[in-house]
Design a protein around this motif. Structure first.
Motif, PDB file in Angstrom:
ATOM      1  N   UNK A   1      26.105  95.629  93.043  1.00 46.72           N
ATOM      2  CA  UNK A   1      25.169  96.189  94.019  1.00 46.72           C
ATOM      3  C   UNK A   1      25.722  96.018  95.438  1.00 46.72           C
ATOM      4  N   UNK A   2      26.177  94.819  95.759  1.00 50.35           N
ATOM      5  CA  UNK A   2      26.703  94.554  97.100  1.00 50.35           C
ATOM      6  C   UNK A   2      27.899  95.442  97.420  1.00 50.35           C
ATOM      7  N   UNK A   3      28.803  95.603  96.474  1.00 48.24           N
ATOM      8  CA  UNK A   3      29.991  96.426  96.710  1.00 48.24           C
ATOM      9  C   UNK A   3      29.632  97.905  96.857  1.00 48.24           C
ATOM     10  N   UNK A   4      28.691  98.370  96.041  1.00 42.70           N
ATOM     11  CA  UNK A   4      28.278  99.773  96.142  1.00 42.70           C
ATOM     12  C   UNK A   4      27.555 100.049  97.457  1.00 42.70           C
ATOM     13  N   UNK A   5      26.729  99.117  97.905  1.00 40.27           N
ATOM     14  CA  UNK A   5      26.047  99.282  99.196  1.00 40.27           C
ATOM     15  C   UNK A   5      27.059  99.233 100.342  1.00 40.27           C
ATOM     16  N   UNK A   6      28.042  98.341 100.224  1.00 43.54           N
ATOM     17  CA  UNK A   6      29.087  98.259 101.235  1.00 43.54           C
ATOM     18  C   UNK A   6      29.841  99.581 101.343  1.00 43.54           C
ATOM     19  N   UNK A   7      30.149 100.179 100.209  1.00 45.37           N
ATOM     20  CA  UNK A   7      30.832 101.476 100.207  1.00 45.37           C
ATOM     21  C   UNK A   7      30.017 102.517 100.981  1.00 45.37           C
TER      22      UNK A   7
END
Length: 144
Positions: free
Chosen positions: A81-87
């Protein structure tokens, strides 16, 4: 890792809904007199990022469902979730920082997967059951 048929199928639904949404958005920009190459590229890239985000979510759920211990699965879901939101945040920062892009046309497609799911629920393609789980039958229609 082999991609589960459900992940492929649902990503296809989201891709179609997002493409339709982006096309409608581009028409609205054109009617309002704001259409440009930057708007088109922003919309297309935003749509690709939105669909990619949904696909990565599907892969994450598939991986977690393969029987990992609960604490590890929870950590993996949070990391994903964190990586996808960061993207998506990085995409919006780029769209704001680079004059060629249009930030509104970059942002709107990121909302299309949720809108697509809402339309599919409203038309009966998805059916919410107790516990907010969604089920589909083989034809893509809600299970009774």
């Amino acid at each position: 890792m082999k991609i589960a048929p459900a992940v492929k199928k649902e990503t296809g639904h989201i891709a179609l809904g997002t493409a339709v949404g982006v096309a409608v958005m581009l028409v609205v920009f054109a009617v309002l007199g704001y259409f440009s190459a930057g708007v088109a590229v922003s919309g297309i890239l935003g749509g690709a990022i939105a669909v990619g985000n949904f696909f990565l979510l599907g892969l994450t759920v598939q991986k977690v469902a393969d029987g990992q211990p609960e604490d590890r699965a929870r950590k993996w879901m949070q990391f994903s979730y964190n990586m996808r939101m960061l993207l998506m945040v990085v995409w919006l920062i780029v769209a704001l920082a680079v004059p060629f892009f249009n930030w509104v046309a970059a942002l709107v497609p990121l909302l299309m997967p949720r809108l697509t799911i809402g339309v599919m629920q409203a038309t009966g393609m998805y059916h919410k059951e107790k516990g907010d789980t969604l089920t589909l039958n083989e034809g893509g229609n809600a299970k009774e």
